[in-house]
Enzyme design. Sequence first.
Site, PDB file in Angstrom:
ATOM      1  N   SER A   1      -3.258  -3.160  -0.705  1.00 33.15           N
ATOM      2  CA  SER A   1      -2.163  -3.828  -0.146  1.00 33.15           C
ATOM      3  C   SER A   1      -2.576  -5.254   0.218  1.00 33.15           C
ATOM      4  CB  SER A   1      -2.002  -3.107   1.140  1.00 33.15           C
ATOM      5  OG  SER A   1      -1.098  -3.913   2.116  1.00 33.15           O
ATOM      6  N   SER A   2      -1.960  -6.171  -0.090  1.00 37.99           N
ATOM      7  CA  SER A   2      -2.425  -7.860   0.095  1.00 37.99           C
ATOM      8  C   SER A   2      -2.695  -8.244   1.432  1.00 37.99           C
ATOM      9  CB  SER A   2      -1.242  -8.340  -0.729  1.00 37.99           C
ATOM     10  OG  SER A   2      -0.988  -9.613  -0.259  1.00 37.99           O
ATOM     11  N   HIS A   3      -1.647  -7.744   2.237  1.00 36.66           N
ATOM     12  CA  HIS A   3      -1.933  -8.236   3.765  1.00 36.66           C
ATOM     13  C   HIS A   3      -2.858  -7.735   4.435  1.00 36.66           C
ATOM     14  CE1 HIS A   3       0.078  -4.574   6.132  1.00 36.66           C
ATOM     15  NE2 HIS A   3       0.322  -4.483   5.026  1.00 36.66           N
TER      16      HIS A   3
ATOM     17  N   THR B   1      12.768  -7.349 -10.124  1.00 33.70           N
ATOM     18  CA  THR B   1      12.328  -8.564 -10.565  1.00 33.70           C
ATOM     19  C   THR B   1      10.879  -8.925  -9.905  1.00 33.70           C
ATOM     20  OG1 THR B   1      14.513  -9.430 -10.588  1.00 33.70           O
ATOM     21  CG2 THR B   1      12.713 -11.269 -10.735  1.00 33.70           C
TER      22      THR B   1
ATOM     23  N   GLY C   1       0.881  -1.382   0.053  1.00 30.40           N
ATOM     24  CA  GLY C   1      -0.040   0.002  -0.047  1.00 30.40           C
ATOM     25  C   GLY C   1       0.864   1.215   0.155  1.00 30.40           C
TER      26      GLY C   1
ATOM     27  N   CYS D   1       3.250   3.416  17.396  1.00 31.64           N
ATOM     28  CA  CYS D   1       3.699   4.338  18.610  1.00 31.64           C
ATOM     29  C   CYS D   1       5.049   3.571  19.188  1.00 31.64           C
ATOM     30  CB  CYS D   1       2.684   4.415  19.568  1.00 31.64           C
ATOM     31  SG  CYS D   1       1.940   2.824  20.072  1.00 31.64           S
TER      32      CYS D   1
END
Length: 377
Positions: free
Chosen positions: A197-199, A235, A69, A321
């Site tokens: 974002s994949s995660h 790559t 992201g 934080c």
Amino acid sequence: MIYLDYAATCPIDEDALLGYMEISKNYFANTNSLHDIGGDAYYILENCRKQLANLLGIQKEGLYFTSGGSESNFLAIHALLSSLPSSKNHIIAAMGEHSSIHSTIKILEQKGYEITYIPYTASGAVDLAVLENSIQTNTALVSIQHVNSETGAIQPIEEISFICRKYHLLFHSDLVQSFGKLPIPELSKMIDGFSLSSHKFYGPKGVGACYIHPRLNGKSFYPNTTHENGFRPGTVNTPGIAAMVIAANKANQLISEETIHYKKLRQLFLEKTKNYPSLSIIENKAQLPSIIAFRIKQVEGQWVLLESNRKGFAISTGSACQVGHQAPSKTMKALGYSDEAAKELVRISFGRNTSPLEVEQFAATLEEISKNIHQIK
Ligand SMILES: Cc1ncc(COP(=O)(O)O)c(C=O)c1O
């Protein structure tokens, strides 16, 4: 430990993990290599692009794979700006955007761009009147996320897009917290560029995607690059991309079912905590049910986080934080809270395996924590 921090990151989905292993073993070649094994990997890569573009309702020609992201936000904003004349040098963004948007536009500010930050109204949505009044003749781009990661507020993409179209501005939206939780295809038509974002939807970490509408002819931040059709060097992470697309397909199929699950968990938490005297929930008019933001008055969020951790729960303060130092939440500041109140933000976020029992246990622990902390004070 009970994990209630899925808006920060998710464990990888089992099918995505199997896909990752299969592609890593059997399609490991460089997608740009001219030999047949490279060709096979390239075929997988392009098939992934087609599948993800279909899920998003966009043209695959504008979809580029990235490392996540943060990088997508950086590359998308640069590419969108590159499609405009240099006299268009004013950017508008919401105050509560993710730090990767703030850091990108900070760099652009140092290069001479003017920036305007828009606050939220009490409903949690960006102030549309302030947005419209901030538009100048040199305004290039508006960047406003779909779902806020700290509070789960859903932004009015249709209205923002309407304003952008009216004044011929480009519209970028960070879809990192919404993809896999809300349907995107109707919205993607209203946006010129976006980031994923994949995660955040049970794919592997270090993989993502960004979209730049192909009509814009946006240039890459990196000159003379060959991978990703000249958009991004390096790559290509074919196994990560394939695993992300497996996770994306699954997350999309489960949206309706999981929304019901999250609404029940949210209702349960609100019911259990409704009489806690010092607890205040940050409610938004349009709300992603899987994220709950709250504060225990006069107690720093970090205290609540560390106490929860001690008692076996992984939660968040919403913003990054360090022990001993908590910065005020940008979202809370955008909502008009004082620095002190903005440091009190705590966020819990549910995942597909979160159970009602875990939510009840956390609610009970929170009651204990809030009593103990107020006794100490
Ligand atoms: C709204 C939003 N945008 C961007 C990001 C960054 O994504 P990544 O961790 O893949 O760089 C996050 C992650 O927390 C997020 O919540």
